[in-house]
Structures are given as structure tokens and as C-alpha cells.
Design a protein around this motif. Structure first.
Motif, short mmCIF file in Angstrom:
data_model
loop_
_atom_site.label_atom_id
_atom_site.label_comp_id
_atom_site.label_asym_id
_atom_site.label_seq_id
_atom_site.Cartn_x
_atom_site.Cartn_y
_atom_site.Cartn_z
N THR A 21 0.83 -1.21 0.00
CA THR A 21 0.00 0.00 0.00
C THR A 21 0.86 1.26 0.00
O THR A 21 0.61 2.21 -0.74
CB THR A 21 -0.93 0.01 1.22
N LYS A 22 1.91 1.24 0.83
CA LYS A 22 2.81 2.40 0.89
C LYS A 22 3.50 2.61 -0.45
O LYS A 22 3.61 3.75 -0.92
CB LYS A 22 3.84 2.19 1.99
N THR A 24 2.44 1.70 -3.43
CA THR A 24 1.45 2.17 -4.40
C THR A 24 1.17 3.65 -4.22
O THR A 24 1.11 4.42 -5.19
CB THR A 24 0.15 1.37 -4.27
N ARG A 25 1.04 4.08 -2.97
CA ARG A 25 0.77 5.49 -2.69
C ARG A 25 1.97 6.36 -3.07
O ARG A 25 1.79 7.47 -3.60
CB ARG A 25 0.43 5.67 -1.22
#
Length: 217
Positions: A21-22, A24-25
Motif C-alpha cells: 500500500t505504501k 502504491t501510494r
């Protein structure tokens, strides 16, 4: 009861998801910052280090996601072309008359160049710089070449090939040659005629393509 091994596995899975997630962000933040920077400041005045700062990450992190500035601008620009490729494939599947499909593609390319003229001009400068550096046509194995990251000629290439195979277009010049000529003209005008209306650009591109490829009556 949950076994210790299962509890450890769940913890590992949660950490892996958080890391993904990190990442991707971070990637999304870099692309957004690059889009804004290239559009506003152009190719030469934009540094990866500045983009990283605007995205709130280190330069090392930016280069971990995008190994070069050429790749980064390609990733920023590529989604615009991807939609045109989808439309080309849809038109071919429907067996749409090729001149109609090509006309719509030309209009879409001209609108893209006009409404995103800062980004298009920056991408053009990146392509020219890379071409001068390598002194060759794109090598399909070169993942750093912005011409490979963004297959600009692909939608026209597929449509012209379809038109030639179906007898709707002349067999010569090749689909690759005429598609490259049209796209190169578009990119050059994005540098030299930034404020040219999309309709004017489209008419020029359409004239080049249709007069070259339409069979004699």
C-alpha cells in the motif's frame, strides 16, 4: 486457539500488505508530482530530485520507482495513449470503416496534444533527447526508452494495418512508416505550435494521412 505459527503468518501478511500500500501510494504521489512539474516547467527545467521533494519522498526513493527521468515522463504520459489503443482495438473488432476510425483517432491525438500541451511538449523533448543520445530507432528490449514506455504510434499502426489488410488503404507506404510520420509531425508541432487549436492540428494530420493512404478512385 491460533497457533503461534499462524499468528506470525498473519503478522507477516499484514506487514506485506502495508508495504504494498505504501509503495502504491508513493508511486501515485510521484506520478502526480511529475505530471504537474513537467506540464508547468517543461522537460529541461524539471529534475527528478524536485519531483521527489514535491511528492514528499527522497530522491533515492524516486529512482527506486523510476530509474530515469525518461521513464518517469513516459509513465506519466502513457495512460493518455492507452485509451486511444483501446478505441483502435474496439473499432477493428467492430470492423468499422477505417477512414472513420482513423479520423477519430486523429482528432483524439490532436486534442491530447492541445489539452495537455505542456506535458506533450515535455514528452517530445524527452524523446528527441533520447533519440539523439542513442542515435537509433527504438530497440524493443530497451525499457528506458520513452518511445517504448509510450507506444505513441500503436493505435494508428493497428488501424492502418487493418485498413491495408482489408483493402481499404494503399499497401504502400508501410503502416509503420506512415504512422511514425503522422505522430512525429504531431510531436514536433507540440513544440513549435503549442497554442495551435486542436482542430487545425487534426486537419493537417488528416490531410497527410488520407492523401497518402487513400486508394485512387
Amino acid at each position: 486457539m491460533v497457533a503461534a505459527g499462524e499468528d506470525q503468518q498473519r503478522g507477516d501478511d499484514a506487514r506485506a500488505r502495508a508495504a504494498r500500500t505504501k509503495r502504491t501510494r508513493t508511486r501515485a504521489a510521484l506520478i502526480a508530482a511529475a505530471d504537474a512539474a513537467f506540464s508547468a516547467r517543461g522537460w529541461a527545467a524539471t529534475r527528478v530530485e524536485d519531483i521527489a521533494t514535491e511528492a514528499g519522498v527522497s530522491a533515492a526513493t524516486a529512482y527506486n520507482h523510476f530509474p530515469t527521468k525518461h521513464v518517469l515522463i513516459g509513465v506519466v504520459f502513457a495512460p493518455h495513449v492507452a485509451t486511444l489503443l483501446v478505441q483502435a482495438d474496439r473499432d477493428i473488432a467492430r470492423e468499422r470503416p477505417v477512414l472513420e476510425a482513423l479520423s477519430d483517432q486523429i482528432d483524439a491525438l490532436a486534442r491530447l496534444s492541445y489539452y495537455h500541451r505542456g506535458l506533450t511538449a515535455a514528452f517530445t523533448a524527452a524523446v528527441l533527447e533520447y533519440t539523439i543520445r542513442t542515435e537509433r530507432t527504438p530497440d524493443p528490449a530497451d525499457d528506458l526508452d520513452p518511445r517504448n514506455v509510450v507506444p505513441m504510434i500503436a493505435p494508428l499502426l493497428r488501424l492502418v494495418s487493418y485498413g491495408q489488410e482489408s483493402g481499404q488503404l494503399r499497401a504502400d507506404p508501410s503502416a509503420s512508416e506512415i504512422s511514425s510520420a503522422v505522430v512525429n509531425l504531431l510531436l514536433v508541432r507540440s513544440l513549435n505550435h503549442k497554442d495551435e487549436p486542436a482542430e487545425t492540428t487534426a486537419e493537417l494530420l488528416r490531410t497527410l494521412l488520407f492523401r497518402t493512404m487513400t486508394p485512387p478512385s
